[in-house]
Every structure is written in structure tokens, then in C-alpha cells.
Design a protein around this motif. Sequence first.
Motif, short mmCIF file in Angstrom:
data_model
loop_
_atom_site.label_atom_id
_atom_site.label_comp_id
_atom_site.label_asym_id
_atom_site.label_seq_id
_atom_site.Cartn_x
_atom_site.Cartn_y
_atom_site.Cartn_z
N ASN A 50 0.85 -1.18 0.00
CA ASN A 50 0.00 0.00 0.00
C ASN A 50 0.89 1.24 0.00
O ASN A 50 1.58 1.52 0.98
N TYR A 51 0.88 1.98 -1.09
CA TYR A 51 1.72 3.16 -1.24
C TYR A 51 0.93 4.45 -1.06
O TYR A 51 1.38 5.52 -1.49
N THR A 52 -0.22 4.41 -0.43
CA THR A 52 -1.05 5.59 -0.28
C THR A 52 -0.35 6.68 0.51
O THR A 52 -0.31 7.84 0.10
#
Length: 71
Positions: free
Chosen positions: A11-13
Motif C-alpha cells: 500500500n503506497y497511499t
Amino acid sequence: MDRDKLGRAPNYTKACIVMFGVNITWILLFLFAIWGLVAAVFLGLAVNRWVDWLAYRKRLEEERWALPPKG
């Protein structure tokens, strides 16, 4: 066969949000250094308006796909 299974993508949010902040900061500082405060303020207002528009569109889509209340 187990070695062919794909895992979950990371998850690169948070990284995306942080880099957006870093990029908008250097862009505003660059504009301020070249053309002054007026250009930096106008770009900031434009980005703010764009983010508000995205939030509005997201809210419309969530309302569109929401389940009707039971009762």
C-alpha cells in the motif's frame, strides 16, 4: 505450483500523499522565487479548487453506489 502465486501489492497511499506534499511545496517555492507571491497563491488556490472538486466527485459516486436504507 505455489511459487507461481502472486502476493499482495504494498500500500503506497501514505508515500503518495507525502510526495504530493513535497512536490507541491517545491513547486510553490519555485514560483515564489521566480514570479512572487501572487503566482504561488494562484497556484495554491487552483490546487485547492481541484482537490475540492475531486472530493465532490467522490462523494457523488459514493452516493450513487450506496445501498438504499432499509425500512
